[in-house]
Design an enzyme around this catalytic site. Structure first.
Site, PDB file in Angstrom:
ATOM      1  N   ILE A 217     -26.871 -17.545 -58.585  1.00  0.00           N
ATOM      2  CA  ILE A 217     -27.431 -17.212 -59.909  1.00  0.00           C
ATOM      3  C   ILE A 217     -26.296 -16.937 -60.906  1.00  0.00           C
ATOM      4  CG2 ILE A 217     -29.035 -15.721 -61.162  1.00  0.00           C
ATOM      5  CD1 ILE A 217     -30.300 -15.034 -58.383  1.00  0.00           C
TER       6      ILE A 217
ATOM      7  N   TYR B  37     -31.960  -3.999 -47.601  1.00  0.00           N
ATOM      8  CA  TYR B  37     -31.666  -4.768 -48.820  1.00  0.00           C
ATOM      9  C   TYR B  37     -32.536  -4.287 -49.985  1.00  0.00           C
ATOM     10  CZ  TYR B  37     -31.889  -8.452 -52.279  1.00  0.00           C
ATOM     11  OH  TYR B  37     -31.906  -9.129 -53.473  1.00  0.00           O
TER      12      TYR B  37
ATOM     13  N   SER C 202     -34.670  -7.053 -57.944  1.00  0.00           N
ATOM     14  CA  SER C 202     -35.499  -8.040 -57.243  1.00  0.00           C
ATOM     15  C   SER C 202     -36.963  -7.613 -57.255  1.00  0.00           C
ATOM     16  CB  SER C 202     -35.004  -8.116 -55.802  1.00  0.00           C
ATOM     17  OG  SER C 202     -35.945  -8.776 -54.991  1.00  0.00           O
TER      18      SER C 202
ATOM     19  N   LYS D 148     -31.653  -2.177 -53.749  1.00  0.00           N
ATOM     20  CA  LYS D 148     -32.032  -2.547 -55.126  1.00  0.00           C
ATOM     21  C   LYS D 148     -32.721  -1.370 -55.822  1.00  0.00           C
ATOM     22  CE  LYS D 148     -30.281  -6.576 -55.165  1.00  0.00           C
ATOM     23  NZ  LYS D 148     -29.052  -6.778 -55.930  1.00  0.00           N
TER      24      LYS D 148
ATOM     25  N   LEU E  15     -24.869  -8.290 -51.394  1.00  0.00           N
ATOM     26  CA  LEU E  15     -25.309  -8.992 -50.182  1.00  0.00           C
ATOM     27  C   LEU E  15     -26.825  -9.054 -50.254  1.00  0.00           C
ATOM     28  CD1 LEU E  15     -22.935  -7.191 -47.669  1.00  0.00           C
ATOM     29  CD2 LEU E  15     -22.649  -9.469 -48.685  1.00  0.00           C
ATOM     30  N   LYS E  16     -27.423 -10.181 -49.791  1.00  0.00           N
ATOM     31  CA  LYS E  16     -28.844 -10.377 -50.105  1.00  0.00           C
ATOM     32  C   LYS E  16     -29.723 -10.856 -48.952  1.00  0.00           C
ATOM     33  CE  LYS E  16     -28.324 -15.155 -51.547  1.00  0.00           C
ATOM     34  NZ  LYS E  16     -28.766 -16.243 -52.376  1.00  0.00           N
TER      35      LYS E  16
HETATM   36  P1  NAD Z   1     -25.110 -15.194 -53.900  1.00  0.00           P
HETATM   37  O1  NAD Z   1     -24.787 -14.688 -52.553  1.00  0.00           O
HETATM   38  O2  NAD Z   1     -25.103 -16.672 -54.125  1.00  0.00           O
HETATM   39  O3  NAD Z   1     -24.137 -14.542 -54.979  1.00  0.00           O
HETATM   40  C1  NAD Z   1     -23.615 -13.241 -54.836  1.00  0.00           C
HETATM   41  C2  NAD Z   1     -22.107 -13.332 -55.045  1.00  0.00           C
HETATM   42  O4  NAD Z   1     -21.558 -12.031 -54.933  1.00  0.00           O
HETATM   43  C3  NAD Z   1     -21.425 -14.206 -54.004  1.00  0.00           C
HETATM   44  O5  NAD Z   1     -20.621 -15.166 -54.662  1.00  0.00           O
HETATM   45  C4  NAD Z   1     -20.566 -13.215 -53.199  1.00  0.00           C
HETATM   46  O6  NAD Z   1     -19.362 -13.828 -52.752  1.00  0.00           O
HETATM   47  C5  NAD Z   1     -20.338 -12.111 -54.204  1.00  0.00           C
HETATM   48  N1  NAD Z   1     -20.112 -10.760 -53.658  1.00  0.00           N
HETATM   49  C6  NAD Z   1     -20.843 -10.071 -52.748  1.00  0.00           C
HETATM   50  N2  NAD Z   1     -20.334  -8.841 -52.580  1.00  0.00           N
HETATM   51  C7  NAD Z   1     -19.256  -8.742 -53.423  1.00  0.00           C
HETATM   52  C8  NAD Z   1     -18.318  -7.712 -53.729  1.00  0.00           C
HETATM   53  N3  NAD Z   1     -18.369  -6.528 -53.134  1.00  0.00           N
HETATM   54  N4  NAD Z   1     -17.371  -7.968 -54.646  1.00  0.00           N
HETATM   55  C9  NAD Z   1     -17.286  -9.163 -55.271  1.00  0.00           C
HETATM   56  N5  NAD Z   1     -18.129 -10.177 -55.016  1.00  0.00           N
HETATM   57  C10 NAD Z   1     -19.106  -9.966 -54.112  1.00  0.00           C
HETATM   58  O7  NAD Z   1     -26.524 -14.568 -54.323  1.00  0.00           O
HETATM   59  P2  NAD Z   1     -27.463 -14.904 -55.552  1.00  0.00           P
HETATM   60  O8  NAD Z   1     -28.681 -15.550 -55.023  1.00  0.00           O
HETATM   61  O9  NAD Z   1     -26.704 -15.549 -56.631  1.00  0.00           O
HETATM   62  O10 NAD Z   1     -27.875 -13.430 -55.978  1.00  0.00           O
HETATM   63  C11 NAD Z   1     -27.210 -12.721 -57.007  1.00  0.00           C
HETATM   64  C12 NAD Z   1     -27.816 -11.335 -57.127  1.00  0.00           C
HETATM   65  O11 NAD Z   1     -29.206 -11.454 -57.387  1.00  0.00           O
HETATM   66  C13 NAD Z   1     -27.689 -10.487 -55.866  1.00  0.00           C
HETATM   67  O12 NAD Z   1     -27.437  -9.150 -56.238  1.00  0.00           O
HETATM   68  C14 NAD Z   1     -29.056 -10.621 -55.230  1.00  0.00           C
HETATM   69  O13 NAD Z   1     -29.373  -9.516 -54.434  1.00  0.00           O
HETATM   70  C15 NAD Z   1     -29.947 -10.705 -56.444  1.00  0.00           C
HETATM   71  N6  NAD Z   1     -31.228 -11.382 -56.193  1.00  0.00           N
HETATM   72  C16 NAD Z   1     -31.234 -12.634 -55.652  1.00  0.00           C
HETATM   73  C17 NAD Z   1     -32.454 -13.250 -55.366  1.00  0.00           C
HETATM   74  C18 NAD Z   1     -32.503 -14.619 -54.742  1.00  0.00           C
HETATM   75  O14 NAD Z   1     -33.557 -14.982 -54.222  1.00  0.00           O
HETATM   76  N7  NAD Z   1     -31.440 -15.405 -54.782  1.00  0.00           N
HETATM   77  C19 NAD Z   1     -33.660 -12.599 -55.661  1.00  0.00           C
HETATM   78  C20 NAD Z   1     -33.613 -11.334 -56.238  1.00  0.00           C
HETATM   79  C21 NAD Z   1     -32.383 -10.728 -56.498  1.00  0.00           C
HETATM   80  N1  UFG Z   2     -41.542 -19.562 -45.814  1.00  0.00           N
HETATM   81  C1  UFG Z   2     -41.988 -20.450 -44.864  1.00  0.00           C
HETATM   82  N2  UFG Z   2     -41.057 -21.075 -44.087  1.00  0.00           N
HETATM   83  C2  UFG Z   2     -39.717 -20.863 -44.220  1.00  0.00           C
HETATM   84  C3  UFG Z   2     -39.274 -19.947 -45.210  1.00  0.00           C
HETATM   85  C4  UFG Z   2     -40.221 -19.300 -45.991  1.00  0.00           C
HETATM   86  O1  UFG Z   2     -43.182 -20.668 -44.703  1.00  0.00           O
HETATM   87  O2  UFG Z   2     -38.927 -21.448 -43.459  1.00  0.00           O
HETATM   88  C5  UFG Z   2     -42.543 -18.907 -46.698  1.00  0.00           C
HETATM   89  C6  UFG Z   2     -42.537 -17.390 -46.627  1.00  0.00           C
HETATM   90  O3  UFG Z   2     -43.376 -16.943 -45.594  1.00  0.00           O
HETATM   91  C7  UFG Z   2     -43.035 -17.016 -48.026  1.00  0.00           C
HETATM   92  C8  UFG Z   2     -42.489 -18.140 -48.909  1.00  0.00           C
HETATM   93  O4  UFG Z   2     -42.211 -19.222 -48.026  1.00  0.00           O
HETATM   94  O5  UFG Z   2     -44.434 -17.068 -48.076  1.00  0.00           O
HETATM   95  C9  UFG Z   2     -41.210 -17.764 -49.649  1.00  0.00           C
HETATM   96  O6  UFG Z   2     -40.259 -17.260 -48.723  1.00  0.00           O
HETATM   97  P1  UFG Z   2     -38.725 -17.051 -49.110  1.00  0.00           P
HETATM   98  O7  UFG Z   2     -38.018 -16.595 -47.876  1.00  0.00           O
HETATM   99  O8  UFG Z   2     -38.202 -18.255 -49.804  1.00  0.00           O
HETATM  100  O9  UFG Z   2     -38.777 -15.892 -50.205  1.00  0.00           O
HETATM  101  P2  UFG Z   2     -39.347 -14.411 -50.121  1.00  0.00           P
HETATM  102  O10 UFG Z   2     -40.370 -14.289 -51.195  1.00  0.00           O
HETATM  103  O11 UFG Z   2     -39.750 -14.032 -48.764  1.00  0.00           O
HETATM  104  O12 UFG Z   2     -38.062 -13.542 -50.457  1.00  0.00           O
HETATM  105  C10 UFG Z   2     -37.240 -13.806 -51.578  1.00  0.00           C
HETATM  106  C11 UFG Z   2     -35.822 -13.324 -51.290  1.00  0.00           C
HETATM  107  C12 UFG Z   2     -35.786 -11.837 -51.189  1.00  0.00           C
HETATM  108  C13 UFG Z   2     -36.376 -11.220 -52.412  1.00  0.00           C
HETATM  109  C14 UFG Z   2     -37.787 -11.746 -52.630  1.00  0.00           C
HETATM  110  C15 UFG Z   2     -38.377 -11.228 -53.900  1.00  0.00           C
HETATM  111  O13 UFG Z   2     -35.345 -13.884 -50.082  1.00  0.00           O
HETATM  112  O14 UFG Z   2     -34.451 -11.411 -51.106  1.00  0.00           O
HETATM  113  O15 UFG Z   2     -37.750 -13.179 -52.703  1.00  0.00           O
HETATM  114  O16 UFG Z   2     -37.566 -11.520 -54.975  1.00  0.00           O
HETATM  115  F1  UFG Z   2     -36.417  -9.892 -52.264  1.00  0.00           F
END
Ligand code: NAD
Ligand code: UFG
Length: 333
Positions: free
Chosen positions: A12, A148, A124, A152, A83-84
């Site tokens: 992101i 996780y 999130s 948040k 970390l996510k």
């Molecule tokens: P991502 O893992 O692609 O990006 C996170 C980045 O942070 C990575 O490049 C990683 O190397 C870096 N990082 C981690 N710890 C660090 C530290 N201590 N110092 C410096 N860099 C560090 O994840 P993303 O999907 O881009 O998510 C970005 C943010 O959004 C995260 O905080 C995640 O929890 C949040 N978020 C993501 C999702 C999703 O589904 N992708 C949903 C809700 C919230």
């Molecule tokens: N799903 C499958 N098969 C798969 C993976 C997912 O059927 O192999 C289903 C899940 O059961 C769910 C939907 O697809 O119904 C979406 O699942 P994701 O794992 O893609 O996403 P989640 O909504 O479970 O979780 C994501 C992030 C979390 C975050 C949350 C809310 O992984 O970190 O969205 O933002 F907290």
């Protein structure tokens, strides 16, 4: 504005850097590359024609962050670094609490010390837990019982408490729903290591032939087709939401859902992917995945009214762009 973007080489973060640069903001990236690659900086430069400054550094390292803040004096911080992986957070909770909480505290401390008044935090939809959909910003938080989600909710609390006694501070808590898709260039996108946990990256691996079939986790949920419903949002829409948030930042704490407001089931997403890309995704219905909720989608009226932002891209575009990235990226690595 000059924006310090932690986690800026991540999924992101990289898309947000592109949108910030396209909107004439300057960007400094801090990323320790624990889940991304330095080459992303070059890709951001290829897309935008502008190369952001990049520090390979850990956001939990107070002395390094102090130096970066005093050298560059940013106007604002967008804190993506974290970390996510939900499952991993259950296995190694301390690492998650340490990384996600400490990075937030170190950055906040440096904002106060160096007079940086804008702080945007990546939260999130997981903080809503099993509330009734659609999720509204005013609902009581019920982070699901995984470390996780707890990090948040805790970071939101810390930022809120600190903002209360520092009235000049602007804190924006952005609750993301399910970000998917990629930049239309196919140069940046989501590239998880190993077998993906999330639905869209799993689908693209099946489409590529690296994984045989998709397991659909349950078809007995109380949803129209029995499969889980989520609010998928194109990552470029999400990135644009961040630009709106930094540009409109005002003192106080502001919480926004960033989603589309529309729910899509697992089966609907599979069909959309097949139609958008003209291919077949073999799948099989299996047991529910532990910890999953039936439905998760946003009420997006607050972001629309206050930020003037709405998601513009639909599920078709999300599927097309996710697949394009997979093909271009996979051809290069
Ligand atoms: P991502 O893992 O692609 O990006 C996170 C980045 O942070 C990575 O490049 C990683 O190397 C870096 N990082 C981690 N710890 C660090 C530290 N201590 N110092 C410096 N860099 C560090 O994840 P993303 O999907 O881009 O998510 C970005 C943010 O959004 C995260 O905080 C995640 O929890 C949040 N978020 C993501 C999702 C999703 O589904 N992708 C949903 C809700 C919230
Ligand atoms: N799903 C499958 N098969 C798969 C993976 C997912 O059927 O192999 C289903 C899940 O059961 C769910 C939907 O697809 O119904 C979406 O699942 P994701 O794992 O893609 O996403 P989640 O909504 O479970 O979780 C994501 C992030 C979390 C975050 C949350 C809310 O992984 O970190 O969205 O933002 F907290």
């Amino acid at each position: 504005m000059l924006i310090l973007v932690t986690g800026g080489t991540g999924y992101i973060g990289s898309h947000t850097c592109v949108e910030l640069l396209n909107n004439n903001h300057d960007v400094i990236i801090v990323d320790n590359l624990v889940n991304s690659q330095a080459g992303v900086v070059e890709r951001i430069a290829t897309i935008t024609g502008k190369k952001p400054l990049f520090y390979q550094a850990d956001a939990t390292d107070d002395s390094v962050m102090d130096l970066i803040f005093s050298t560059h004096k940013p106007d604002g911080v967008i804190h993506f670094a974290g970390l996510k992986a939900v499952g991993e957070s259950v296995e190694i909770p301390l690492m998650y609490y340490r990384n996600n909480l400490l990075s937030t505290m170190v950055l906040l401390d440096n904002c106060l010390k160096h007079g940086v008044s804008h702080f945007v935090f990546s939260s999130s939809a997981t903080v809503y837990g099993d509330n009734q959909v659609p999720f509204l910003e005013t609902m009581e938080l019920r982070p699901r019982t995984n470390p996780y989600g707890e990090t948040k909710a805790m970071c939101e609390r810390i930022l809120t408490d600190v903002a209360q006694v520092n009235p000049e501070l602007s804190v924006t808590l952005l609750r993301y729903f399910n970000p998917v898709g990629a930049h239309k260039s196919g140069l940046i996108g989501e590239a998880p290591q190993g077998i993906p946990n999330n639905l869209m990256p799993y689908i693209t691996q099946v489409a590529k032939g690296s994984l045989q079939e998709l397991k659909v986790f349950g078809n007995d949920y109380p949803t129209p087709d029995g499969t889980g419903v989520r609010d998928y949002i194109h990552v470029v829409d999400l990135a644009e939401g961040h630009v709106a948030a930094v540009e409109q930042a005002a003192p106080g704490v502001h919480v926004y859902n960033l989603g589309t407001g529309k729910g899509t089931s697992v089966l609907e997403l599979i069909t959309a992917f097949e139609e958008a890309n003209n291919l077949k995704i073999p799948y099989r219905i299996t047991e529910r995945r532990a910890g999953d909720i039936a439905e998760c989608y946003a009420d997006v009226s607050k972001a629309r009214e206050e930020l003037g932002w709405t998601a513009k891209r639909g599920v078709f575009e999300m599927c097309r762009d996710a697949w394009r990235f997979e093909q271009i990226y996979a051809a290069e690595v």
